[in-house]
Design an enzyme around this catalytic site. Structure first.
Site, PDB file in Angstrom:
ATOM      1  N   SER A 185       0.834  -1.208   0.000  1.00  0.00           N
ATOM      2  CA  SER A 185       0.000   0.000   0.000  1.00  0.00           C
ATOM      3  C   SER A 185       0.864   1.251   0.000  1.00  0.00           C
ATOM      4  O   SER A 185       2.014   1.226   0.435  1.00  0.00           O
ATOM      5  CB  SER A 185      -0.898   0.032   1.234  1.00  0.00           C
ATOM      6  OG  SER A 185      -1.560  -1.197   1.397  1.00  0.00           O
TER       7      SER A 185
HETATM    8  N1  SAH Z   1      -0.285  -5.088   4.118  1.00  0.00           N
HETATM    9  C1  SAH Z   1       0.430  -5.346   2.901  1.00  0.00           C
HETATM   10  C2  SAH Z   1      -0.401  -5.043   1.673  1.00  0.00           C
HETATM   11  C3  SAH Z   1      -0.896  -6.292   1.153  1.00  0.00           C
HETATM   12  S1  SAH Z   1      -1.942  -6.340  -0.248  1.00  0.00           S
HETATM   13  C4  SAH Z   1       1.767  -4.645   2.869  1.00  0.00           C
HETATM   14  O1  SAH Z   1       2.066  -3.860   3.783  1.00  0.00           O
HETATM   15  O2  SAH Z   1       2.535  -4.902   1.937  1.00  0.00           O
HETATM   16  C5  SAH Z   1      -3.200  -7.379   0.425  1.00  0.00           C
HETATM   17  C6  SAH Z   1      -2.783  -8.772   0.779  1.00  0.00           C
HETATM   18  O3  SAH Z   1      -3.931  -9.429   1.314  1.00  0.00           O
HETATM   19  C7  SAH Z   1      -2.339  -9.619  -0.413  1.00  0.00           C
HETATM   20  O4  SAH Z   1      -1.048 -10.101  -0.176  1.00  0.00           O
HETATM   21  C8  SAH Z   1      -3.370 -10.753  -0.452  1.00  0.00           C
HETATM   22  O5  SAH Z   1      -2.829 -11.994  -0.837  1.00  0.00           O
HETATM   23  C9  SAH Z   1      -3.846 -10.791   0.979  1.00  0.00           C
HETATM   24  N2  SAH Z   1      -5.150 -11.405   1.231  1.00  0.00           N
HETATM   25  C10 SAH Z   1      -6.276 -11.321   0.490  1.00  0.00           C
HETATM   26  N3  SAH Z   1      -7.271 -12.030   1.073  1.00  0.00           N
HETATM   27  C11 SAH Z   1      -6.761 -12.546   2.230  1.00  0.00           C
HETATM   28  C12 SAH Z   1      -7.287 -13.374   3.267  1.00  0.00           C
HETATM   29  N4  SAH Z   1      -8.554 -13.786   3.278  1.00  0.00           N
HETATM   30  N5  SAH Z   1      -6.478 -13.717   4.284  1.00  0.00           N
HETATM   31  C13 SAH Z   1      -5.184 -13.304   4.309  1.00  0.00           C
HETATM   32  N6  SAH Z   1      -4.626 -12.537   3.359  1.00  0.00           N
HETATM   33  C14 SAH Z   1      -5.400 -12.155   2.323  1.00  0.00           C
END
Ligand code: SAH
Length: 226
Positions: free
Chosen positions: A70
């Site tokens: 993000s």
């Molecule tokens: N917080 C992260 C941003 C991640 S993008 C950072 O600081 O880089 C969102 C992430 O959520 C992705 O990696 C995706 O695979 C994950 N995601 C989506 N659905 C999910 C779920 N039900 N449980 C765990 N992770 C999930």
């Protein structure tokens, strides 16, 4: 100029200080603890090598597997909404690069972070432990239902967009705890802050439009879309 891939750490430090000053403080982030935390976490170590020189731009960046880290401003806002003081136990859904988890780890006592794509979760864990983040526990699987074994939490942050407020997450909050989650509303996602009331109910604060990758799982969207 952007620092080269192998630029000295000092150059990244300078870019990070500028990010905090211009993109965060300059755009209304006022929580001094959040600003200090984001001045410490080496974001350039958490993005893929080819994006390293852009690590302190105010934009999301690709981290592989069709997912993104993000933008710093959004991380700051979401973190600020949790109102952390240092003693808390926090849950993050969507580890991704591990950046948000590291920021939380600077500000709370214990961080639990869960990722559904094992390659991303493993990479984040491998990157963060040598950086000294010993207070983060990594989990693999569907975090849309939370991580009940370690509940309740003082704060929960979801870094993926949910179709509706995930009730299972609200249940895992302590009284006065906050859940910060992007929720789809018509054609847009809207950032929500849900606060657990002492009587067990909760109230919802709808904040502003945002754009996150979808939350996939039981309390999210069905798999297949991404
Ligand atoms: N917080 C992260 C941003 C991640 S993008 C950072 O600081 O880089 C969102 C992430 O959520 C992705 O990696 C995706 O695979 C994950 N995601 C989506 N659905 C999910 C779920 N039900 N449980 C765990 N992770 C999930």
């Amino acid at each position: 100029m952007w620092p080269a891939f192998d630029a000295p750490e000092q150059q990244f430090d300078e870019h990070r200080r500028r990010m905090v000053r211009e993109q965060l403080r300059g755009h209304g982030i006022a929580d001094e603890r959040v600003l200090a935390a984001m001045a410490r976490v080496p974001r350039h170590r958490l993005v893929p090598d080819e994006w390293r020189s852009r690590a302190y731009d105010n934009r999301p960046l690709p981290i592989g597997e069709n997912q993104t880290i993000s933008q710093p401003y959004m991380v700051a806002i979401m973190t600020q909404l949790l109102r952390l003081q240092g003693h808390e136990r926090v849950l993050e859904i969507g580890t991704g690069s591990g950046y948000q988890a590291a920021v939380l780890a600077e500000l709370a006592a214990e961080v639990f972070t869960i990722e559904r794509l094992p390659e991303l979760g493993q990479r984040a864990a491998q990157t963060l432990s040598p950086l000294g983040y010993g207070n983060i526990r990594f989990g693999a699987g569907d975090g849309s239902v939370g991580w009940p074994e370690h509940a309740p939490y003082h704060g929960i942050v979801v870094t993926a967009g949910a179709p509706a407020i995930p009730a299972r997450l609200v249940e895992q909050l302590l009284p006065h705890g906050h859940l910060v989650v992007p929720v789809t509303d018509g054609r847009f996602q809207v950032l929500h802050q849900i606060t657990r009331d002492p009587d067990g109910g909760f109230h919802t604060n709808r904040l502003f439009p945002c754009a996150f990758v979808p939350l996939i799982g039981e309390q999210g969207y069905p798999p297949g879309g991404n």
